[in-house]
Motif scaffolding. Structure first.
Motif, PDB file in Angstrom:
ATOM      1  N   ALA A  95       0.831  -1.215   0.000  1.00 39.12           N
ATOM      2  CA  ALA A  95       0.000   0.000   0.000  1.00 39.12           C
ATOM      3  C   ALA A  95       0.861   1.258   0.000  1.00 39.12           C
ATOM      4  O   ALA A  95       0.612   2.206  -0.756  1.00 39.12           O
ATOM      5  CB  ALA A  95      -0.935  -0.008   1.209  1.00 39.12           C
ATOM      6  N   ALA A  96       1.900   1.276   0.847  1.00 36.25           N
ATOM      7  CA  ALA A  96       2.760   2.452   0.926  1.00 36.25           C
ATOM      8  C   ALA A  96       3.527   2.656  -0.379  1.00 36.25           C
ATOM      9  O   ALA A  96       3.670   3.788  -0.866  1.00 36.25           O
ATOM     10  CB  ALA A  96       3.732   2.303   2.097  1.00 36.25           C
ATOM     11  N   PHE A  97       4.016   1.578  -0.972  1.00 33.51           N
ATOM     12  CA  PHE A  97       4.797   1.681  -2.210  1.00 33.51           C
ATOM     13  C   PHE A  97       3.906   2.049  -3.388  1.00 33.51           C
ATOM     14  O   PHE A  97       4.294   2.846  -4.249  1.00 33.51           O
ATOM     15  CB  PHE A  97       5.506   0.350  -2.477  1.00 33.51           C
ATOM     16  N   ALA A  98       2.710   1.481  -3.440  1.00 36.42           N
ATOM     17  CA  ALA A  98       1.808   1.725  -4.568  1.00 36.42           C
ATOM     18  C   ALA A  98       1.454   3.200  -4.672  1.00 36.42           C
ATOM     19  O   ALA A  98       1.282   3.726  -5.784  1.00 36.42           O
ATOM     20  CB  ALA A  98       0.548   0.886  -4.422  1.00 36.42           C
ATOM     21  N   ARG A  99       1.378   3.883  -3.529  1.00 33.21           N
ATOM     22  CA  ARG A  99       1.029   5.307  -3.554  1.00 33.21           C
ATOM     23  C   ARG A  99       2.080   6.150  -4.264  1.00 33.21           C
ATOM     24  O   ARG A  99       1.813   7.278  -4.678  1.00 33.21           O
ATOM     25  CB  ARG A  99       0.818   5.819  -2.126  1.00 33.21           C
ATOM     26  N   THR A 100       3.293   5.606  -4.416  1.00 33.41           N
ATOM     27  CA  THR A 100       4.371   6.336  -5.103  1.00 33.41           C
ATOM     28  C   THR A 100       4.413   6.045  -6.595  1.00 33.41           C
ATOM     29  O   THR A 100       5.266   6.574  -7.302  1.00 33.41           O
ATOM     30  CB  THR A 100       5.748   5.962  -4.494  1.00 33.41           C
ATOM     31  N   ARG A 101       3.506   5.189  -7.090  1.00 41.91           N
ATOM     32  CA  ARG A 101       3.507   4.762  -8.476  1.00 41.91           C
ATOM     33  C   ARG A 101       2.272   5.279  -9.220  1.00 41.91           C
ATOM     34  O   ARG A 101       1.201   5.400  -8.622  1.00 41.91           O
ATOM     35  CB  ARG A 101       3.560   3.224  -8.562  1.00 41.91           C
ATOM     36  N   PRO A 102       2.416   5.541 -10.531  1.00 40.14           N
ATOM     37  CA  PRO A 102       1.247   5.988 -11.309  1.00 40.14           C
ATOM     38  C   PRO A 102       0.130   4.955 -11.268  1.00 40.14           C
ATOM     39  O   PRO A 102       0.363   3.754 -11.068  1.00 40.14           O
ATOM     40  CB  PRO A 102       1.803   6.129 -12.730  1.00 40.14           C
ATOM     41  N   ALA A 103      -1.087   5.415 -11.523  1.00 38.28           N
ATOM     42  CA  ALA A 103      -2.253   4.538 -11.418  1.00 38.28           C
ATOM     43  C   ALA A 103      -2.166   3.341 -12.367  1.00 38.28           C
ATOM     44  O   ALA A 103      -2.617   2.245 -12.039  1.00 38.28           O
ATOM     45  CB  ALA A 103      -3.520   5.335 -11.694  1.00 38.28           C
ATOM     46  N   GLY A 104      -1.567   3.505 -13.542  1.00 37.05           N
ATOM     47  CA  GLY A 104      -1.513   2.409 -14.497  1.00 37.05           C
ATOM     48  C   GLY A 104      -0.288   1.529 -14.382  1.00 37.05           C
ATOM     49  O   GLY A 104      -0.119   0.594 -15.178  1.00 37.05           O
ATOM     50  N   ALA A 105       0.581   1.804 -13.410  1.00 36.78           N
ATOM     51  CA  ALA A 105       1.833   1.058 -13.297  1.00 36.78           C
ATOM     52  C   ALA A 105       1.619  -0.298 -12.643  1.00 36.78           C
ATOM     53  O   ALA A 105       0.633  -0.518 -11.929  1.00 36.78           O
ATOM     54  CB  ALA A 105       2.845   1.862 -12.479  1.00 36.78           C
ATOM     55  N   VAL A 106       2.569  -1.205 -12.892  1.00 30.33           N
ATOM     56  CA  VAL A 106       2.597  -2.484 -12.192  1.00 30.33           C
ATOM     57  C   VAL A 106       3.492  -2.323 -10.961  1.00 30.33           C
ATOM     58  O   VAL A 106       4.610  -1.814 -11.057  1.00 30.33           O
ATOM     59  CB  VAL A 106       3.154  -3.609 -13.089  1.00 30.33           C
ATOM     60  N   VAL A 107       3.004  -2.749  -9.818  1.00 24.00           N
ATOM     61  CA  VAL A 107       3.802  -2.735  -8.591  1.00 24.00           C
ATOM     62  C   VAL A 107       4.673  -3.988  -8.585  1.00 24.00           C
ATOM     63  O   VAL A 107       4.174  -5.107  -8.457  1.00 24.00           O
ATOM     64  CB  VAL A 107       2.901  -2.691  -7.347  1.00 24.00           C
ATOM     65  N   HIS A 108       5.964  -3.810  -8.758  1.00 23.76           N
ATOM     66  CA  HIS A 108       6.916  -4.916  -8.722  1.00 23.76           C
ATOM     67  C   HIS A 108       7.520  -5.001  -7.321  1.00 23.76           C
ATOM     68  O   HIS A 108       8.053  -4.013  -6.813  1.00 23.76           O
ATOM     69  CB  HIS A 108       8.046  -4.701  -9.729  1.00 23.76           C
ATOM     70  N   GLY A 109       7.440  -6.163  -6.726  1.00 25.34           N
ATOM     71  CA  GLY A 109       8.061  -6.376  -5.413  1.00 25.34           C
ATOM     72  C   GLY A 109       8.730  -7.731  -5.368  1.00 25.34           C
ATOM     73  O   GLY A 109       8.433  -8.622  -6.171  1.00 25.34           O
ATOM     74  N   HIS A 110       9.649  -7.892  -4.455  1.00 27.55           N
ATOM     75  CA  HIS A 110      10.403  -9.138  -4.379  1.00 27.55           C
ATOM     76  C   HIS A 110      10.840  -9.424  -2.948  1.00 27.55           C
ATOM     77  O   HIS A 110      11.105  -8.517  -2.166  1.00 27.55           O
ATOM     78  CB  HIS A 110      11.652  -9.082  -5.264  1.00 27.55           C
ATOM     79  N   GLY A 111      10.965 -10.735  -2.666  1.00 25.99           N
ATOM     80  CA  GLY A 111      11.691 -11.155  -1.476  1.00 25.99           C
ATOM     81  C   GLY A 111      10.862 -11.672  -0.324  1.00 25.99           C
ATOM     82  O   GLY A 111      11.428 -12.079   0.693  1.00 25.99           O
ATOM     83  N   TRP A 112       9.528 -11.679  -0.435  1.00 30.45           N
ATOM     84  CA  TRP A 112       8.750 -12.204   0.681  1.00 30.45           C
ATOM     85  C   TRP A 112       9.029 -13.703   0.848  1.00 30.45           C
ATOM     86  O   TRP A 112       9.259 -14.420  -0.109  1.00 30.45           O
ATOM     87  CB  TRP A 112       7.244 -11.946   0.491  1.00 30.45           C
TER      88      TRP A 112
END
Length: 515
Positions: A95-112
């Motif tokens: 949620a915190a990271f997504a707020r820094t990205r444009p609405a149409g962007a893909v949220v890429h995350g790694h490492g869980w």
């Protein structure tokens, strides 16, 4: 006018050199891309330019023998989930990271890594949708053999093996989702991520990397993009394209071999590594086997006929056994000597016994391994013990045993699975969870440096000696030096020395990093 590095004569003075040829040297002369001289600073010949090393330790540069550049760059600039210890912490981070990205962007995350959670159930696709404000979400598990995907990405994997409507997709279904997520990048974004990864590698004293691509791992465009960056003020890139029967296609793409991530199985973290006996935790069977010995043999023979290096991804003991049987079948056709000439390789090689180690030696197969896997997940109480039981966990990653038996080793990170940190690889091999598999620091350093060049078929790089390639790194060593290398292991009082800091990385005479 700038003198090209191939013509320049550079004198490096006031240093210390890790060199069997001149162990007391304090200066080095480089002509173009070659070491011309080693000796005492007072005796150093004249040069076009002088670099004062200010007491730095100079060693052969590292090679990372298993890397995924685009994913690494995205992880460097993206959402790091390695610290999440619950589904709620993961969702809050998204949620915190997504707020820094444009609405149409893909949220890429790694490492869980759910194996570190008290409640090991990750969030579902609908929860990811809400946390990301409707953005697409693609979150790779630590092993990168499974991922969490938001609802908008899941249709790409529906009906594909490994699909789960919850959003936690594995293996082939994961590959389908991954293609969509990475396909959302523009060419410029992809190249920027690759440049970020290679720049980070250079800053860690890494002068070359082995990019492991292939269907399901990366696209042909992605693979060729990173190859174009090779040596452009960045580390040299050796590309390995892992496609069954794809030797000719690999050559067309500019690959160094038809090897790397050609999957014989999956990964232990996702319970898809192919095992001889069932997983310890729950009803998961023996994992996934993606190749037969006959298929492996045909791929190997295809490569031998093309004069090309073959290789496979094999983690579980059943998968490794299958691949080695493939080499045995190939040897029946072309002979052991011709097979050995190819310097073929297996990636990961985590569950291997003495008989299989002997076959690795017989066929001259290189083990491209990741010692930090053991540091992160080995021992009696971490993920491997959950998946395999304690006895099998402690028998995993016998890197020291392979070295002692004569298997040629090349160390890599599999970044972003583990971080770009070559000294961590050396420490993990020298002080593994099972002390029976310890290696000398000097042997581990050789596997992390010269071993990667040899695994790419390059022999004049990886040592500091006249006539060798001028490929090296200069280090500040706040923890001191032991037997010519930085002090890395705890002393008698249990104090761990401070890690070396890279001050300069040089590839074939060209400085690619300087702090």
């Amino acid at each position: 006018m700038t003198v090209p590095p191939t013509e320049a004569l550079v004198r490096y003075t006031n240093g210390r050199f890790y060199s069997a040829a001149e162990p007391r040297a304090t200066a080095m002369l480089v002509r173009g891309d070659t070491i011309a001289w080693l000796g005492d600073t007072a005796d150093a010949p004249a040069a076009d330019r002088t670099v004062d090393l200010d007491g730095a330790l100079v060693t052969p540069a590292f090679v990372d023998a298993h890397l995924h550049a685009t994913d690494t760059g995205l992880a460097v600039d993206g959402l790091d989930l390695s610290g999440a210890r619950s589904a709620r912490e993961l969702l809050d981070a998204v949620a915190a990271f997504a707020r820094t990205r444009p609405a149409g962007a893909v949220v890429h995350g790694h490492g869980w890594d759910e194996s570190t959670w008290a409640e090991q159930t990750p969030p579902g696709a609908a929860e990811l949708d809400r946390a990301a404000g409707g953005r697409k979400v693609y979150l790779t598990q630590a092993s990168v053999h499974s991922a969490l995907a938001s609802s908008a990405l899941l249709p790409a994997a529906e009906g594909v093996a490994g699909y789960d409507a919850s959003g936690w997709v594995r293996e082939q279904a994961h590959h389908a989702v991954r293609a969509v997520a990475l396909g959302s990048l523009t060419g410029e974004q992809r190249t920027a991520a690759q440049r970020t990864a290679l720049s980070r590698a250079a800053s860690m004293g890494i002068a070359a990397v082995h990019e492991c691509g292939g269907p399901g791992t990366s696209s042909e465009a992605d693979f060729q993009s990173v190859l174009r960056l090779s040596g452009q003020g960045l580390p040299q890139v050796f590309g390995f394209w892992g496609e069954l029967g794809g030797a000719e296609r690999a050559r067309q793409l500019g690959a160094h071999g038809a090897a790397g991530d050609l999957y014989a199985d999956g990964a232990l973290g996702s319970r898809t590594a192919s095992l001889r006996s069932a997983y310890h935790d729950g009803d998961h069977g023996c994992g996934e086997a993606f190749l037969t010995a006959e298929q492996a043999a045909e791929h190997i023979l295809d490569c031998v006929r093309a004069g090309f290096q073959s290789g496979f991804h094999a983690i579980g003991d059943a998968a490794i056994e299958t691949v080695l049987e493939g080499y045995a079948l190939a040897a029946q056709q072309v002979g052991v000597d011709r097979l050995r000439e190819g310097r073929h390789r297996i990636e990961h090689v985590e569950l291997i016994d003495k008989a299989m180690i002997a076959r690795m030696v017989e066929f001259g197969v290189i083990a491209s391994v990741q010692p930090v896997f053991d540091a992160l997940w080995g021992g009696p109480d971490r993920m491997y013990a959950q998946r395999l039981g304690v006895d099998r966990a402690l028998a995993s990653n016998p890197i020291g045993a392979m070295h002692a038996t004569g298997v040629a080793l090349a160390f890599g990170s599999d970044s972003p699975v583990t971080a770009l940190d070559p000294w961590a690889m050396v420490v993990a091999a020298a002080a593994p969870c099972n002390p029976a598999y310890r290696m000398k620091v000097r042997a581990a350093f050789a596997a992390a440096s010269r071993g990667g060049w040899r695994a790419a078929g390059v022999d004049r790089v990886g040592v500091l000696a006249p006539g060798a390639s001028a490929t090296f790194a200069a280090w500040e060593t706040p923890g001191g030096v032991v037997e010519g290398l930085p002090a890395l292991l705890p002393d008698v009082d249990g104090v761990t020395p401070a890690r070396p800091v890279c001050r300069r990385t040089v590839l074939h005479g060209e400085t690619i990093f300087e702090s």
